[in-house]
Write a protein that holds these residues in place. Sequence first.
Motif, PDB file in Angstrom:
ATOM      1  N   THR A  20       0.932  -1.220   0.027  1.00  0.00           N
ATOM      2  CA  THR A  20      -0.055  -0.039  -0.146  1.00  0.00           C
ATOM      3  C   THR A  20       0.899   1.314  -0.105  1.00  0.00           C
ATOM      4  O   THR A  20       0.599   2.280  -0.718  1.00  0.00           O
ATOM      5  N   ARG A  21       1.953   1.302   0.707  1.00  0.00           N
ATOM      6  CA  ARG A  21       2.913   2.384   0.858  1.00  0.00           C
ATOM      7  C   ARG A  21       3.545   2.526  -0.602  1.00  0.00           C
ATOM      8  O   ARG A  21       3.522   3.853  -0.755  1.00  0.00           O
ATOM      9  N   ASN A  22       3.908   1.606  -1.272  1.00  0.00           N
ATOM     10  CA  ASN A  22       4.523   1.632  -2.529  1.00  0.00           C
ATOM     11  C   ASN A  22       3.386   2.164  -3.681  1.00  0.00           C
ATOM     12  O   ASN A  22       3.794   2.745  -4.532  1.00  0.00           O
ATOM     13  N   LEU A  23       2.245   1.830  -3.473  1.00  0.00           N
ATOM     14  CA  LEU A  23       1.118   2.108  -4.322  1.00  0.00           C
ATOM     15  C   LEU A  23       0.896   3.569  -4.200  1.00  0.00           C
ATOM     16  O   LEU A  23       0.604   4.258  -5.069  1.00  0.00           O
ATOM     17  N   ARG A  24       0.990   4.142  -3.045  1.00  0.00           N
ATOM     18  CA  ARG A  24       0.675   5.621  -2.760  1.00  0.00           C
ATOM     19  C   ARG A  24       1.753   6.395  -3.324  1.00  0.00           C
ATOM     20  O   ARG A  24       1.809   7.536  -3.883  1.00  0.00           O
TER      21      ARG A  24
ATOM     22  N   ASP B 234       0.801   6.753  -6.978  1.00  0.00           N
ATOM     23  CA  ASP B 234      -0.582   7.353  -7.222  1.00  0.00           C
ATOM     24  C   ASP B 234      -1.089   7.661  -5.847  1.00  0.00           C
ATOM     25  O   ASP B 234      -1.444   6.341  -5.374  1.00  0.00           O
ATOM     26  N   ALA B 235      -1.430   8.763  -5.470  1.00  0.00           N
ATOM     27  CA  ALA B 235      -2.123   8.780  -4.147  1.00  0.00           C
ATOM     28  C   ALA B 235      -3.509   8.212  -3.947  1.00  0.00           C
ATOM     29  O   ALA B 235      -3.779   7.735  -3.129  1.00  0.00           O
ATOM     30  N   GLU B 236      -4.321   8.045  -5.207  1.00  0.00           N
ATOM     31  CA  GLU B 236      -5.333   7.249  -5.224  1.00  0.00           C
ATOM     32  C   GLU B 236      -5.542   6.038  -5.212  1.00  0.00           C
ATOM     33  O   GLU B 236      -6.519   5.290  -5.090  1.00  0.00           O
ATOM     34  N   LEU B 237      -4.422   5.238  -5.577  1.00  0.00           N
ATOM     35  CA  LEU B 237      -4.301   3.853  -5.687  1.00  0.00           C
ATOM     36  C   LEU B 237      -4.749   2.947  -4.109  1.00  0.00           C
ATOM     37  O   LEU B 237      -5.354   2.011  -4.285  1.00  0.00           O
ATOM     38  N   PRO B 238      -4.202   3.482  -3.224  1.00  0.00           N
ATOM     39  CA  PRO B 238      -4.493   2.774  -2.077  1.00  0.00           C
ATOM     40  C   PRO B 238      -5.954   2.851  -1.632  1.00  0.00           C
ATOM     41  O   PRO B 238      -6.620   2.119  -1.172  1.00  0.00           O
TER      42      PRO B 238
ATOM     43  N   ARG C 297     -11.510 -15.058  -0.914  1.00  0.00           N
ATOM     44  CA  ARG C 297     -10.350 -14.932  -1.373  1.00  0.00           C
ATOM     45  C   ARG C 297     -10.146 -14.693  -2.573  1.00  0.00           C
ATOM     46  O   ARG C 297      -8.972 -13.809  -3.188  1.00  0.00           O
ATOM     47  N   ARG C 298     -10.936 -14.966  -3.636  1.00  0.00           N
ATOM     48  CA  ARG C 298     -10.902 -14.862  -5.061  1.00  0.00           C
ATOM     49  C   ARG C 298     -11.006 -13.141  -5.382  1.00  0.00           C
ATOM     50  O   ARG C 298     -10.073 -12.602  -6.216  1.00  0.00           O
ATOM     51  N   ARG C 299     -11.799 -12.677  -4.678  1.00  0.00           N
ATOM     52  CA  ARG C 299     -12.044 -11.096  -4.845  1.00  0.00           C
ATOM     53  C   ARG C 299     -10.838 -10.434  -4.185  1.00  0.00           C
ATOM     54  O   ARG C 299     -10.347  -9.395  -4.732  1.00  0.00           O
ATOM     55  N   THR C 300     -10.451 -10.747  -3.047  1.00  0.00           N
ATOM     56  CA  THR C 300      -9.197 -10.262  -2.272  1.00  0.00           C
ATOM     57  C   THR C 300      -7.937 -10.290  -3.382  1.00  0.00           C
ATOM     58  O   THR C 300      -7.416  -9.167  -3.568  1.00  0.00           O
ATOM     59  N   GLU C 301      -7.855 -11.616  -4.008  1.00  0.00           N
ATOM     60  CA  GLU C 301      -6.981 -11.694  -4.885  1.00  0.00           C
ATOM     61  C   GLU C 301      -6.895 -11.045  -6.208  1.00  0.00           C
ATOM     62  O   GLU C 301      -5.823 -10.157  -6.590  1.00  0.00           O
ATOM     63  N   ARG C 302      -8.100 -10.669  -6.659  1.00  0.00           N
ATOM     64  CA  ARG C 302      -8.493 -10.106  -7.702  1.00  0.00           C
ATOM     65  C   ARG C 302      -8.226  -8.264  -7.525  1.00  0.00           C
ATOM     66  O   ARG C 302      -7.660  -7.542  -8.233  1.00  0.00           O
ATOM     67  N   ALA C 303      -8.590  -8.140  -6.247  1.00  0.00           N
ATOM     68  CA  ALA C 303      -8.202  -6.631  -5.791  1.00  0.00           C
ATOM     69  C   ALA C 303      -6.748  -6.210  -6.189  1.00  0.00           C
ATOM     70  O   ALA C 303      -6.344  -5.032  -6.286  1.00  0.00           O
ATOM     71  N   LEU C 304      -6.045  -7.068  -5.289  1.00  0.00           N
ATOM     72  CA  LEU C 304      -4.611  -6.967  -5.220  1.00  0.00           C
ATOM     73  C   LEU C 304      -3.935  -6.957  -6.539  1.00  0.00           C
ATOM     74  O   LEU C 304      -3.149  -6.106  -7.024  1.00  0.00           O
TER      75      LEU C 304
ATOM     76  N   LYS D   6      -1.964  -3.823 -11.460  1.00  0.00           N
ATOM     77  CA  LYS D   6      -1.803  -3.583 -12.645  1.00  0.00           C
ATOM     78  C   LYS D   6      -2.320  -2.186 -13.019  1.00  0.00           C
ATOM     79  O   LYS D   6      -1.548  -1.454 -14.015  1.00  0.00           O
ATOM     80  N   SER D   7      -2.945  -1.716 -12.242  1.00  0.00           N
ATOM     81  CA  SER D   7      -3.439  -0.044 -12.524  1.00  0.00           C
ATOM     82  C   SER D   7      -2.245   0.851 -12.220  1.00  0.00           C
ATOM     83  O   SER D   7      -2.190   2.013 -12.518  1.00  0.00           O
ATOM     84  N   ALA D   8      -1.505   0.158 -11.320  1.00  0.00           N
ATOM     85  CA  ALA D   8      -0.074   1.258 -10.941  1.00  0.00           C
ATOM     86  C   ALA D   8       0.807   0.903 -12.099  1.00  0.00           C
ATOM     87  O   ALA D   8       1.951   1.505 -11.903  1.00  0.00           O
ATOM     88  N   GLY D   9       0.702   0.109 -13.033  1.00  0.00           N
ATOM     89  CA  GLY D   9       1.749  -0.249 -14.132  1.00  0.00           C
ATOM     90  C   GLY D   9       2.822  -1.449 -13.594  1.00  0.00           C
ATOM     91  O   GLY D   9       4.002  -1.377 -14.144  1.00  0.00           O
ATOM     92  N   VAL D  10       2.512  -2.111 -12.563  1.00  0.00           N
ATOM     93  CA  VAL D  10       3.358  -3.088 -12.248  1.00  0.00           C
ATOM     94  C   VAL D  10       3.022  -4.487 -12.775  1.00  0.00           C
ATOM     95  O   VAL D  10       1.856  -4.822 -12.791  1.00  0.00           O
TER      96      VAL D  10
END
Length: 136
Positions: free
Chosen positions: A14-18, A21-25, A117-124, A129-133
């Motif tokens: 989460t810290r690295n996402l921030r 982009d500040a909105e990603l977390p 679990r499936r939704r949690t994994e999908r969220a991560l 992906k939206s962060a470009g990783v």
Amino acid sequence: MIEPIKIDGLASFTRNLRRLDAELPKTLRVAMNDAAQVVVDWAHPRVPRRSGRAARSLRVASTGKAVRVRAGGKRVPYFAWLDFGGRVGRGRSVSRPYRKQGRYLWAGYAAKSDEVRRRTERALLDAAKSAGVEVD
């Protein structure tokens, strides 16, 4: 009893996402709330109703580091008794059979753990992906 989902390194993720982009977390937290809402949706129709307060007290609570399903509160202090049972009242005269795994929240998590679990994994994965990783 079924174990809760624990994600090692979520705080640093989460810290690295921030940093990217500040909105990603925030979007990650909303997506994780969606995963926890599965348990609330399962438990809500199963909670007994007299006034409806107990059923309305079911909710998802989240921070940047954790997502939880909560129930009860000041207006519904009896929710734990509804869920787990025991004896209450004057002289402990009102009895409800005790269930260690509960009737609503943990039972809902046990019944829907695969979808959570499936939704949690999908969220991560979506957050990464939206962060470009690139994720395998």
